[in-house]
Design a protein around this motif. Structure first.
Motif, PDB file in Angstrom:
ATOM      1  N   ILE A  14     -40.425 -21.999  -3.405  1.00  0.00           N
ATOM      2  CA  ILE A  14     -38.963 -21.935  -3.430  1.00  0.00           C
ATOM      3  C   ILE A  14     -38.303 -20.807  -3.271  1.00  0.00           C
ATOM      4  O   ILE A  14     -37.201 -20.667  -2.351  1.00  0.00           O
ATOM      5  CB  ILE A  14     -38.145 -23.050  -4.777  1.00  0.00           C
ATOM      6  CG1 ILE A  14     -38.734 -24.457  -4.746  1.00  0.00           C
ATOM      7  CG2 ILE A  14     -36.669 -22.842  -4.611  1.00  0.00           C
ATOM      8  CD1 ILE A  14     -38.517 -25.191  -5.858  1.00  0.00           C
ATOM      9  N   LEU A  15     -38.584 -19.880  -4.133  1.00  0.00           N
ATOM     10  CA  LEU A  15     -38.015 -18.503  -3.922  1.00  0.00           C
ATOM     11  C   LEU A  15     -38.368 -17.835  -2.837  1.00  0.00           C
ATOM     12  O   LEU A  15     -37.336 -17.386  -2.200  1.00  0.00           O
ATOM     13  CB  LEU A  15     -38.484 -17.541  -5.091  1.00  0.00           C
ATOM     14  CG  LEU A  15     -37.768 -18.269  -6.589  1.00  0.00           C
ATOM     15  CD1 LEU A  15     -38.545 -17.342  -7.607  1.00  0.00           C
ATOM     16  CD2 LEU A  15     -36.339 -18.057  -6.767  1.00  0.00           C
ATOM     17  N   ALA A  16     -39.477 -18.000  -2.188  1.00  0.00           N
ATOM     18  CA  ALA A  16     -39.864 -17.544  -1.123  1.00  0.00           C
ATOM     19  C   ALA A  16     -39.105 -18.138   0.238  1.00  0.00           C
ATOM     20  O   ALA A  16     -38.855 -17.302   1.159  1.00  0.00           O
ATOM     21  CB  ALA A  16     -41.370 -17.580  -0.784  1.00  0.00           C
ATOM     22  N   ALA A  17     -38.700 -19.504   0.253  1.00  0.00           N
ATOM     23  CA  ALA A  17     -37.956 -19.995   1.177  1.00  0.00           C
ATOM     24  C   ALA A  17     -36.525 -19.502   1.055  1.00  0.00           C
ATOM     25  O   ALA A  17     -35.816 -19.860   2.134  1.00  0.00           O
ATOM     26  CB  ALA A  17     -37.985 -21.525   0.863  1.00  0.00           C
ATOM     27  N   MET A  18     -35.944 -18.915   0.113  1.00  0.00           N
ATOM     28  CA  MET A  18     -34.585 -18.678  -0.090  1.00  0.00           C
ATOM     29  C   MET A  18     -34.589 -17.332   0.910  1.00  0.00           C
ATOM     30  O   MET A  18     -35.199 -16.376   0.966  1.00  0.00           O
ATOM     31  CB  MET A  18     -34.157 -18.453  -1.387  1.00  0.00           C
ATOM     32  CG  MET A  18     -33.913 -19.485  -2.148  1.00  0.00           C
ATOM     33  SD  MET A  18     -33.273 -18.995  -3.853  1.00  0.00           S
ATOM     34  CE  MET A  18     -31.499 -18.253  -3.662  1.00  0.00           C
ATOM     35  N   ARG A  19     -33.309 -17.384   1.639  1.00  0.00           N
ATOM     36  CA  ARG A  19     -32.916 -16.210   2.555  1.00  0.00           C
ATOM     37  C   ARG A  19     -31.546 -15.867   2.110  1.00  0.00           C
ATOM     38  O   ARG A  19     -30.653 -16.674   1.854  1.00  0.00           O
ATOM     39  CB  ARG A  19     -32.952 -16.528   3.846  1.00  0.00           C
ATOM     40  CG  ARG A  19     -32.722 -15.151   4.776  1.00  0.00           C
ATOM     41  CD  ARG A  19     -32.777 -15.518   6.156  1.00  0.00           C
ATOM     42  NE  ARG A  19     -31.603 -16.051   6.778  1.00  0.00           N
ATOM     43  CZ  ARG A  19     -30.450 -15.605   7.057  1.00  0.00           C
ATOM     44  NH1 ARG A  19     -30.146 -14.395   6.710  1.00  0.00           N
ATOM     45  NH2 ARG A  19     -29.526 -16.204   7.451  1.00  0.00           N
ATOM     46  N   PHE A  20     -31.294 -14.761   1.391  1.00  0.00           N
ATOM     47  CA  PHE A  20     -30.040 -14.023   0.803  1.00  0.00           C
ATOM     48  C   PHE A  20     -28.913 -14.142   2.207  1.00  0.00           C
ATOM     49  O   PHE A  20     -29.769 -13.286   3.374  1.00  0.00           O
ATOM     50  CB  PHE A  20     -30.264 -12.900   0.102  1.00  0.00           C
ATOM     51  CG  PHE A  20     -28.861 -12.942  -0.842  1.00  0.00           C
ATOM     52  CD1 PHE A  20     -29.151 -13.578  -2.274  1.00  0.00           C
ATOM     53  CD2 PHE A  20     -27.989 -12.005  -0.533  1.00  0.00           C
ATOM     54  CE1 PHE A  20     -27.947 -13.663  -2.888  1.00  0.00           C
ATOM     55  CE2 PHE A  20     -26.778 -11.948  -1.397  1.00  0.00           C
ATOM     56  CZ  PHE A  20     -26.892 -12.598  -2.693  1.00  0.00           C
ATOM     57  N   LEU A  67     -32.452  -8.247  -5.535  1.00  0.00           N
ATOM     58  CA  LEU A  67     -31.947  -8.318  -4.250  1.00  0.00           C
ATOM     59  C   LEU A  67     -32.553  -7.098  -3.351  1.00  0.00           C
ATOM     60  O   LEU A  67     -32.616  -7.471  -2.173  1.00  0.00           O
ATOM     61  CB  LEU A  67     -30.364  -7.768  -4.580  1.00  0.00           C
ATOM     62  CG  LEU A  67     -29.493  -8.819  -5.269  1.00  0.00           C
ATOM     63  CD1 LEU A  67     -28.003  -8.339  -5.690  1.00  0.00           C
ATOM     64  CD2 LEU A  67     -29.140  -9.917  -4.026  1.00  0.00           C
ATOM     65  N   ASN A  68     -32.791  -6.055  -3.815  1.00  0.00           N
ATOM     66  CA  ASN A  68     -33.579  -4.918  -3.211  1.00  0.00           C
ATOM     67  C   ASN A  68     -34.786  -5.499  -2.609  1.00  0.00           C
ATOM     68  O   ASN A  68     -35.074  -5.163  -1.412  1.00  0.00           O
ATOM     69  CB  ASN A  68     -33.675  -3.800  -4.013  1.00  0.00           C
ATOM     70  CG  ASN A  68     -34.273  -2.722  -3.136  1.00  0.00           C
ATOM     71  OD1 ASN A  68     -35.672  -2.462  -3.339  1.00  0.00           O
ATOM     72  ND2 ASN A  68     -33.527  -2.103  -2.122  1.00  0.00           N
ATOM     73  N   ARG A  69     -35.584  -6.304  -3.508  1.00  0.00           N
ATOM     74  CA  ARG A  69     -36.909  -6.837  -2.872  1.00  0.00           C
ATOM     75  C   ARG A  69     -36.492  -7.845  -1.485  1.00  0.00           C
ATOM     76  O   ARG A  69     -37.434  -7.792  -0.815  1.00  0.00           O
ATOM     77  CB  ARG A  69     -37.483  -7.542  -4.197  1.00  0.00           C
ATOM     78  CG  ARG A  69     -38.993  -8.047  -3.725  1.00  0.00           C
ATOM     79  CD  ARG A  69     -39.286  -8.928  -4.805  1.00  0.00           C
ATOM     80  NE  ARG A  69     -38.712 -10.291  -4.841  1.00  0.00           N
ATOM     81  CZ  ARG A  69     -39.017 -11.241  -3.931  1.00  0.00           C
ATOM     82  NH1 ARG A  69     -40.092 -10.917  -2.901  1.00  0.00           N
ATOM     83  NH2 ARG A  69     -38.393 -12.290  -4.025  1.00  0.00           N
ATOM     84  N   ARG A  70     -35.650  -8.465  -1.800  1.00  0.00           N
ATOM     85  CA  ARG A  70     -35.229  -9.398  -0.480  1.00  0.00           C
ATOM     86  C   ARG A  70     -34.656  -8.975   0.694  1.00  0.00           C
ATOM     87  O   ARG A  70     -34.186  -9.458   1.552  1.00  0.00           O
ATOM     88  CB  ARG A  70     -34.474 -10.623  -1.054  1.00  0.00           C
ATOM     89  CG  ARG A  70     -34.973 -11.536  -2.222  1.00  0.00           C
ATOM     90  CD  ARG A  70     -34.097 -12.478  -2.618  1.00  0.00           C
ATOM     91  NE  ARG A  70     -34.373 -13.210  -3.751  1.00  0.00           N
ATOM     92  CZ  ARG A  70     -34.554 -14.493  -3.825  1.00  0.00           C
ATOM     93  NH1 ARG A  70     -33.911 -15.252  -3.000  1.00  0.00           N
ATOM     94  NH2 ARG A  70     -35.133 -14.875  -4.886  1.00  0.00           N
TER      95      ARG A  70
END
Length: 102
Positions: free
Chosen positions: A23-29, A60-63
């Motif tokens: 789920i977290l991997a699917a999120m795009r900020f 946030l930086n990681r994304r």
């Protein structure tokens, strides 16, 4: 890319305290850069970043979001705060008159 809104994530986290990495991997900020004011906003009354804030900024930086620390402060007074992070944030100092990208 799949975009999952914060509202959806809040609803998911109500049922799943630790959302799966899928789920977290699917999120795009939805933002490329977020600037955070320091005094009376991001910093604790002691003038330090909380562990929770550090973790959120790191995520946030990681994304791929550019994290910027912003203040009316002079650059030398902001550097120790930036150094407390595990990555190099952008620094907007002197009320926006100076921008430093590490």
């Amino acid at each position: 890319n799949v975009f999952v809104s914060e509202t959806v994530m809040c609803a998911i986290s109500a049922f799943i305290p630790q959302p799966s990495s899928l789920i977290l991997a699917a999120m795009r900020f939805p933002f490329d850069l977020i600037a955070f004011d320091l005094d009376d906003t991001l910093l604790l009354p002691s003038g330090e970043l909380s562990a929770r804030s550090k973790a959120a900024l790191k995520e946030l930086n990681r994304r791929g979001v550019v994290v910027a620390l912003a203040s009316g402060r002079m650059l030398p007074t902001m550097t120790p705060i930036a150094d407390a992070l595990s990555f190099a944030p952008a620094i907007v100092s002197y009320n926006g008159a100076q921008v430093n990208l590490k």
